[in-house]
Design a protein around this motif. Structure first.
Motif, PDB file in Angstrom:
ATOM      1  N   GLY A  32      23.289 -35.887 -10.299  1.00 33.46           N
ATOM      2  CA  GLY A  32      24.113 -36.860 -10.922  1.00 33.46           C
ATOM      3  C   GLY A  32      23.021 -38.842 -10.284  1.00 33.46           C
ATOM      4  O   GLY A  32      22.084 -38.347 -10.105  1.00 33.46           O
ATOM      5  N   VAL A  53      26.189 -42.006 -14.204  1.00 32.76           N
ATOM      6  CA  VAL A  53      25.974 -40.648 -14.909  1.00 32.76           C
ATOM      7  C   VAL A  53      26.144 -39.268 -14.016  1.00 32.76           C
ATOM      8  O   VAL A  53      25.391 -39.475 -13.076  1.00 32.76           O
ATOM      9  CB  VAL A  53      25.268 -40.230 -16.132  1.00 32.76           C
ATOM     10  CG1 VAL A  53      23.598 -40.443 -15.158  1.00 32.76           C
ATOM     11  CG2 VAL A  53      25.103 -39.578 -16.921  1.00 32.76           C
ATOM     12  N   TRP A  76      26.575 -34.539 -13.621  1.00 37.78           N
ATOM     13  CA  TRP A  76      26.612 -33.497 -14.336  1.00 37.78           C
ATOM     14  C   TRP A  76      27.032 -32.436 -13.470  1.00 37.78           C
ATOM     15  O   TRP A  76      26.278 -32.182 -11.753  1.00 37.78           O
ATOM     16  CB  TRP A  76      25.634 -32.443 -14.750  1.00 37.78           C
ATOM     17  CG  TRP A  76      25.752 -31.475 -15.405  1.00 37.78           C
ATOM     18  CD1 TRP A  76      26.511 -31.363 -16.605  1.00 37.78           C
ATOM     19  CD2 TRP A  76      25.188 -30.200 -15.392  1.00 37.78           C
ATOM     20  NE1 TRP A  76      26.434 -29.656 -17.126  1.00 37.78           N
ATOM     21  CE2 TRP A  76      25.443 -29.244 -16.330  1.00 37.78           C
ATOM     22  CE3 TRP A  76      24.238 -29.871 -14.238  1.00 37.78           C
ATOM     23  CZ2 TRP A  76      24.840 -28.269 -16.311  1.00 37.78           C
ATOM     24  CZ3 TRP A  76      23.665 -28.985 -15.069  1.00 37.78           C
ATOM     25  CH2 TRP A  76      24.349 -28.179 -15.605  1.00 37.78           C
ATOM     26  N   GLN A 125      30.113 -36.516 -16.869  1.00 37.86           N
ATOM     27  CA  GLN A 125      30.963 -37.853 -16.921  1.00 37.86           C
ATOM     28  C   GLN A 125      30.044 -38.875 -17.160  1.00 37.86           C
ATOM     29  O   GLN A 125      28.093 -38.991 -17.250  1.00 37.86           O
ATOM     30  CB  GLN A 125      31.468 -38.247 -15.188  1.00 37.86           C
ATOM     31  CG  GLN A 125      31.822 -36.669 -15.073  1.00 37.86           C
ATOM     32  CD  GLN A 125      32.248 -37.329 -13.617  1.00 37.86           C
ATOM     33  OE1 GLN A 125      31.409 -37.850 -12.267  1.00 37.86           O
ATOM     34  NE2 GLN A 125      34.455 -37.369 -13.082  1.00 37.86           N
ATOM     35  N   LEU A 126      30.434 -40.391 -17.401  1.00 39.99           N
ATOM     36  CA  LEU A 126      29.895 -41.633 -17.991  1.00 39.99           C
ATOM     37  C   LEU A 126      30.932 -42.592 -17.575  1.00 39.99           C
ATOM     38  O   LEU A 126      31.852 -42.371 -18.557  1.00 39.99           O
ATOM     39  CB  LEU A 126      29.205 -41.496 -19.197  1.00 39.99           C
ATOM     40  CG  LEU A 126      28.322 -43.187 -19.837  1.00 39.99           C
ATOM     41  CD1 LEU A 126      27.359 -42.998 -18.906  1.00 39.99           C
ATOM     42  CD2 LEU A 126      28.263 -42.647 -20.971  1.00 39.99           C
TER      43      LEU A 126
END
Length: 154
Positions: A112, A131, A133, A146-147
């Motif tokens: 991230g 952000v 992953w 995710q954001l």
């Protein structure tokens, strides 16, 4: 804005949108997601900590939960407020449909990035757009994107 001086104990949490894909999935599933982390500072460039990520989606009588517990390493290139992070640990998935619950677990990883937007002159508290992953080795190989927006204290 003044750059953050990183030292001692640090921690943070954040919330936002999550999107899960998996092996054999034709579409991604979107839902609510977040993270939490706490750790120590090794230098102005390196922080380590323990943290977790989560994802939840409810639809009809079905609920999907994905979570992780991770060792996290954060690197601040050039000692600025932008960071990359990586982590490894374990992940769990749970799908509940009516009275039936399916559970599985496996390894989880995190890659991230984020940026500390300082809220004080001292740089001790910051907003953090992030952000992440989070791929896993759980049975159906779910991977979470995710954001969101978090808060961190240094």
């Amino acid at each position: 804005a003044q750059e953050t001086t990183r030292q001692g104990l640090w921690g943070g949490f954040g919330f936002g949108a999550g999107s899960i894909g998996c092996d054999g999935c034709t579409d991604r599933t979107n839902g609510f997601s977040g993270y939490g982390v706490i750790g120590g500072t090794l230098s102005d460039i390196v922080r380590i900590g323990g943290g977790s990520t989560f994802f939840v989606k409810e639809e009809g009588n079905a609920t999907l939960n994905l979570g992780s517990g991770l060792f996290i390493l954060q690197l601040f290139p050039g000692a600025g407020d932008f960071y990359f992070q990586a982590g490894a640990g374990f992940g769990t998935a749970e799908l509940q449909v009516g009275s039936t619950t399916l559970k599985d677990e496996g390894a989880a990883f995190l890659i991230g990035a984020g940026y500390n937007v300082n809220l004080s002159q001292s740089g001790k508290v910051a907003l953090v757009p992030f952000v992440n992953w989070v791929p896993t080795s759980i049975g159906f190989s779910p991977e979470l994107f995710q954001l969101g927006l978090g808060v961190v204290w240094n």
